[in-house]
Write a protein that holds these residues in place. Sequence first.
Motif, PDB file in Angstrom:
ATOM      1  N   GLU A 199       0.816  -1.207   0.000  1.00  0.00           N
ATOM      2  CA  GLU A 199       0.000   0.000   0.000  1.00  0.00           C
ATOM      3  C   GLU A 199       0.853   1.261   0.000  1.00  0.00           C
ATOM      4  OE1 GLU A 199      -3.649   0.335   0.229  1.00  0.00           O
ATOM      5  OE2 GLU A 199      -3.269  -1.603  -0.731  1.00  0.00           O
ATOM      6  N   VAL A 200       2.003   1.211   0.655  1.00  0.00           N
ATOM      7  CA  VAL A 200       2.856   2.396   0.740  1.00  0.00           C
ATOM      8  C   VAL A 200       3.681   2.572  -0.531  1.00  0.00           C
ATOM      9  CG1 VAL A 200       4.769   3.452   1.994  1.00  0.00           C
ATOM     10  CG2 VAL A 200       2.933   2.317   3.254  1.00  0.00           C
ATOM     11  N   LEU A 201       4.277   1.499  -1.025  1.00  0.00           N
ATOM     12  CA  LEU A 201       5.156   1.588  -2.187  1.00  0.00           C
ATOM     13  C   LEU A 201       4.395   1.692  -3.503  1.00  0.00           C
ATOM     14  CD1 LEU A 201       7.866  -1.061  -1.199  1.00  0.00           C
ATOM     15  CD2 LEU A 201       8.082   1.419  -1.105  1.00  0.00           C
ATOM     16  N   GLU A 202       3.248   1.024  -3.593  1.00  0.00           N
ATOM     17  CA  GLU A 202       2.473   0.967  -4.837  1.00  0.00           C
ATOM     18  C   GLU A 202       3.367   0.553  -6.004  1.00  0.00           C
ATOM     19  OE1 GLU A 202       0.197   4.454  -5.615  1.00  0.00           O
ATOM     20  OE2 GLU A 202      -0.589   4.592  -3.584  1.00  0.00           O
ATOM     21  N   PRO A 203       3.864  -0.676  -5.992  1.00  0.00           N
ATOM     22  CA  PRO A 203       4.828  -1.085  -7.025  1.00  0.00           C
ATOM     23  C   PRO A 203       4.271  -1.024  -8.444  1.00  0.00           C
ATOM     24  CG  PRO A 203       4.825  -2.622  -5.181  1.00  0.00           C
ATOM     25  CD  PRO A 203       3.638  -1.731  -5.003  1.00  0.00           C
ATOM     26  N   ILE A 204       3.018  -1.405  -8.624  1.00  0.00           N
ATOM     27  CA  ILE A 204       2.431  -1.454  -9.958  1.00  0.00           C
ATOM     28  C   ILE A 204       1.474  -0.296 -10.103  1.00  0.00           C
ATOM     29  CG2 ILE A 204       1.162  -2.859 -11.611  1.00  0.00           C
ATOM     30  CD1 ILE A 204       2.106  -5.310 -10.154  1.00  0.00           C
ATOM     31  N   GLN A 205       1.708   0.524 -11.091  1.00  0.00           N
ATOM     32  CA  GLN A 205       0.959   1.770 -11.212  1.00  0.00           C
ATOM     33  C   GLN A 205      -0.498   1.544 -11.593  1.00  0.00           C
ATOM     34  OE1 GLN A 205       2.759   4.481 -13.950  1.00  0.00           O
ATOM     35  NE2 GLN A 205       1.189   6.039 -13.725  1.00  0.00           N
ATOM     36  N   ARG A 206      -0.745   0.655 -12.533  1.00  0.00           N
ATOM     37  CA  ARG A 206      -2.087   0.499 -13.072  1.00  0.00           C
ATOM     38  C   ARG A 206      -2.849  -0.678 -12.480  1.00  0.00           C
ATOM     39  NH1 ARG A 206      -3.955   4.716 -15.998  1.00  0.00           N
ATOM     40  NH2 ARG A 206      -5.340   3.264 -17.051  1.00  0.00           N
ATOM     41  N   GLN A 207      -2.204  -1.507 -11.689  1.00  0.00           N
ATOM     42  CA  GLN A 207      -2.857  -2.699 -11.137  1.00  0.00           C
ATOM     43  C   GLN A 207      -2.590  -2.793  -9.634  1.00  0.00           C
ATOM     44  OE1 GLN A 207      -0.874  -5.282 -14.118  1.00  0.00           O
ATOM     45  NE2 GLN A 207      -2.902  -6.128 -14.495  1.00  0.00           N
ATOM     46  N   HIS A 208      -2.922  -1.735  -8.938  1.00  0.00           N
ATOM     47  CA  HIS A 208      -2.695  -1.732  -7.495  1.00  0.00           C
ATOM     48  C   HIS A 208      -3.553  -2.770  -6.794  1.00  0.00           C
ATOM     49  CE1 HIS A 208      -1.420  -0.121  -3.678  1.00  0.00           C
ATOM     50  NE2 HIS A 208      -2.670   0.045  -3.298  1.00  0.00           N
ATOM     51  N   TRP A 209      -4.685  -3.134  -7.407  1.00  0.00           N
ATOM     52  CA  TRP A 209      -5.578  -4.120  -6.805  1.00  0.00           C
ATOM     53  C   TRP A 209      -4.942  -5.508  -6.694  1.00  0.00           C
ATOM     54  CZ3 TRP A 209      -5.765  -7.752 -10.517  1.00  0.00           C
ATOM     55  CH2 TRP A 209      -5.684  -7.342 -11.856  1.00  0.00           C
ATOM     56  N   LEU A 210      -3.826  -5.720  -7.365  1.00  0.00           N
ATOM     57  CA  LEU A 210      -3.194  -7.033  -7.340  1.00  0.00           C
ATOM     58  C   LEU A 210      -2.620  -7.376  -5.970  1.00  0.00           C
ATOM     59  CD1 LEU A 210      -2.490  -9.414  -9.189  1.00  0.00           C
ATOM     60  CD2 LEU A 210      -0.338  -8.258  -9.738  1.00  0.00           C
ATOM     61  N   GLY A 211      -2.459  -6.375  -5.101  1.00  0.00           N
ATOM     62  CA  GLY A 211      -1.866  -6.627  -3.799  1.00  0.00           C
ATOM     63  C   GLY A 211      -2.639  -7.624  -2.960  1.00  0.00           C
ATOM     64  N   GLY A 212      -3.968  -7.518  -2.957  1.00  0.00           N
ATOM     65  CA  GLY A 212      -4.760  -8.455  -2.168  1.00  0.00           C
ATOM     66  C   GLY A 212      -4.579  -9.891  -2.619  1.00  0.00           C
ATOM     67  N   GLY A 213      -4.543 -10.117  -3.931  1.00  0.00           N
ATOM     68  CA  GLY A 213      -4.334 -11.470  -4.435  1.00  0.00           C
ATOM     69  C   GLY A 213      -2.951 -12.003  -4.117  1.00  0.00           C
ATOM     70  N   LEU A 214      -1.950 -11.136  -4.166  1.00  0.00           N
ATOM     71  CA  LEU A 214      -0.590 -11.577  -3.839  1.00  0.00           C
ATOM     72  C   LEU A 214      -0.453 -11.935  -2.364  1.00  0.00           C
ATOM     73  CD1 LEU A 214       1.555  -9.061  -5.921  1.00  0.00           C
ATOM     74  CD2 LEU A 214       1.059 -11.450  -6.443  1.00  0.00           C
ATOM     75  N   ILE A 215      -1.139 -11.179  -1.509  1.00  0.00           N
ATOM     76  CA  ILE A 215      -1.089 -11.500  -0.078  1.00  0.00           C
ATOM     77  C   ILE A 215      -1.779 -12.833   0.186  1.00  0.00           C
ATOM     78  CG2 ILE A 215      -1.820 -10.748   2.204  1.00  0.00           C
ATOM     79  CD1 ILE A 215       0.528  -9.196   0.880  1.00  0.00           C
ATOM     80  N   SER A 216      -2.892 -13.074  -0.479  1.00  0.00           N
ATOM     81  CA  SER A 216      -3.565 -14.376  -0.343  1.00  0.00           C
ATOM     82  C   SER A 216      -2.667 -15.493  -0.849  1.00  0.00           C
ATOM     83  CB  SER A 216      -4.886 -14.354  -1.113  1.00  0.00           C
ATOM     84  OG  SER A 216      -5.758 -13.351  -0.607  1.00  0.00           O
ATOM     85  N   ALA A 217      -1.969 -15.240  -1.971  1.00  0.00           N
ATOM     86  CA  ALA A 217      -1.040 -16.247  -2.481  1.00  0.00           C
ATOM     87  C   ALA A 217       0.119 -16.468  -1.508  1.00  0.00           C
ATOM     88  CB  ALA A 217      -0.517 -15.815  -3.846  1.00  0.00           C
ATOM     89  N   TYR A 218       0.553 -15.407  -0.836  1.00  0.00           N
ATOM     90  CA  TYR A 218       1.641 -15.537   0.125  1.00  0.00           C
ATOM     91  C   TYR A 218       1.232 -16.415   1.305  1.00  0.00           C
ATOM     92  CZ  TYR A 218       5.342 -14.212   3.389  1.00  0.00           C
ATOM     93  OH  TYR A 218       6.400 -14.246   4.285  1.00  0.00           O
ATOM     94  N   LEU A 219      -0.010 -16.297   1.749  1.00  0.00           N
ATOM     95  CA  LEU A 219      -0.483 -17.155   2.838  1.00  0.00           C
ATOM     96  C   LEU A 219      -0.513 -18.622   2.411  1.00  0.00           C
ATOM     97  CD1 LEU A 219      -3.370 -14.924   4.246  1.00  0.00           C
ATOM     98  CD2 LEU A 219      -1.185 -15.428   5.347  1.00  0.00           C
ATOM     99  N   ARG A 220      -0.849 -18.872   1.144  1.00  0.00           N
ATOM    100  CA  ARG A 220      -0.780 -20.246   0.625  1.00  0.00           C
ATOM    101  C   ARG A 220       0.670 -20.711   0.542  1.00  0.00           C
ATOM    102  NH1 ARG A 220      -2.914 -21.018  -4.864  1.00  0.00           N
ATOM    103  NH2 ARG A 220      -2.659 -23.216  -4.350  1.00  0.00           N
ATOM    104  N   TYR A 221       1.542 -19.815   0.117  1.00  0.00           N
ATOM    105  CA  TYR A 221       2.961 -20.170  -0.032  1.00  0.00           C
ATOM    106  C   TYR A 221       3.583 -20.521   1.318  1.00  0.00           C
ATOM    107  CZ  TYR A 221       7.959 -19.176  -0.380  1.00  0.00           C
ATOM    108  OH  TYR A 221       9.329 -19.234  -0.273  1.00  0.00           O
ATOM    109  N   ARG A 222       3.179 -19.817   2.372  1.00  0.00           N
ATOM    110  CA  ARG A 222       3.717 -20.079   3.710  1.00  0.00           C
ATOM    111  C   ARG A 222       3.009 -21.252   4.391  1.00  0.00           C
ATOM    112  NH1 ARG A 222       6.572 -16.048   6.330  1.00  0.00           N
ATOM    113  NH2 ARG A 222       6.748 -17.667   7.929  1.00  0.00           N
ATOM    114  N   GLY A 223       1.969 -21.802   3.770  1.00  0.00           N
ATOM    115  CA  GLY A 223       1.281 -22.958   4.329  1.00  0.00           C
ATOM    116  C   GLY A 223       0.227 -22.641   5.366  1.00  0.00           C
ATOM    117  N   LYS A 224      -0.104 -21.367   5.541  1.00  0.00           N
ATOM    118  CA  LYS A 224      -1.144 -21.018   6.509  1.00  0.00           C
ATOM    119  C   LYS A 224      -2.513 -21.433   6.012  1.00  0.00           C
ATOM    120  CE  LYS A 224      -2.623 -19.094  10.283  1.00  0.00           C
ATOM    121  NZ  LYS A 224      -2.279 -19.653  11.605  1.00  0.00           N
TER     122      LYS A 224
END
Length: 347
Positions: A199-224
């Motif tokens: 939210e602070v860095l906003e890496p992708i200019q036109r697809q900021h909404w992708l952050g929620g999906g990446l966080i969900s993917a990160y929880l899967r990646y960590r096995g939570k």
Amino acid sequence: MARLDEAVRRSPVGEGFTERGHFFDSAASMWVAGELVHVEDLVLHDAHMDIRAPTHELTIAHSILRSRRRIAAAEPDWALSDRGFAGLTGSWQTEQPVEVPAVLDRAGKAGRSEELDPLAAEFAHIDAVLERSERLIGSMLKGDADAVPERRGLVVGDLMIRDPDWDEADRLSQWRSIQLKVQGMPPVLSAALLFDAWEVLEPIQRQHWLGGGLISAYLRYRGKVTSHLPTFSVGLKAIARERRRAKDRSIRLLAFLDAMSASSDAGMRELSRLQQARGQMERKLNGRRTSSSLPTVVDLVLSRPVVSAGMVAKAARVTQRGALNLIAEVGVREMTGRGRYRAWGVI
């Protein structure tokens, strides 16, 4: 979150719950961004049965829906890899282009043969025209006839305007460095830190909404979470904007943790409703022929927030009148109450 993960894994409606979650989270992502998209419109748009021209917001919501499906269908670590970013955003090329081997032509010079590339002359002519056009535009902009214009944020053909000073590669590199730093922390806390950094860095200019999906993917990646893709944006709807956008980082992190808890609570309630609805509809399948279309209708109702007569007719391969009869036999409740179309679903 762990209890919901275990319940979805053991539930007979786990697949339907996961698919419905994609729709709810996509609409919630737009809501968090300040845009309103109706879930029933998103369902009809996904089924190519729009009742009106799709809006820009609906198109973005459908992009979120497709990205969530792609993340859920891939390996847990795919979305966080370079290849995953390239597939989800289309902004980075991770593979080297394939080179066409040179061969000797009739004159003895190295080049493409006519058998390998019969349109080489035409393509060369097109490239020459494009080069002359670029030089002409450059001379008009810079006053130099030999100048070739540099590519700016506005790309003709992409039809989108980008900030030339927005260094996505550098911002993404910073976000990746934070991902490495939080790797040794608990999964939920690491996800909250990563989302705050997004939210602070906003890496992708036109697809900021992708952050929620990446966080969900990160929880899967960590096995939570292993049985489904978490609906993080659904929980963000329950958090006040003052907390989500607070200047104090600790307040934002607590808000994100509360959002994860709220999404899990909403998921438990949704899973309970689907299990109860499935039990009620399965009672009406007793004594039916094996060729009956009712099981198909039951699976469709459990996998979509709403269904229309056209969707049922397409899935069951029956007429519109037959679809209405099947819906009446299943006993689901009408939800929209609109005059232009009718839709049913599990409430």
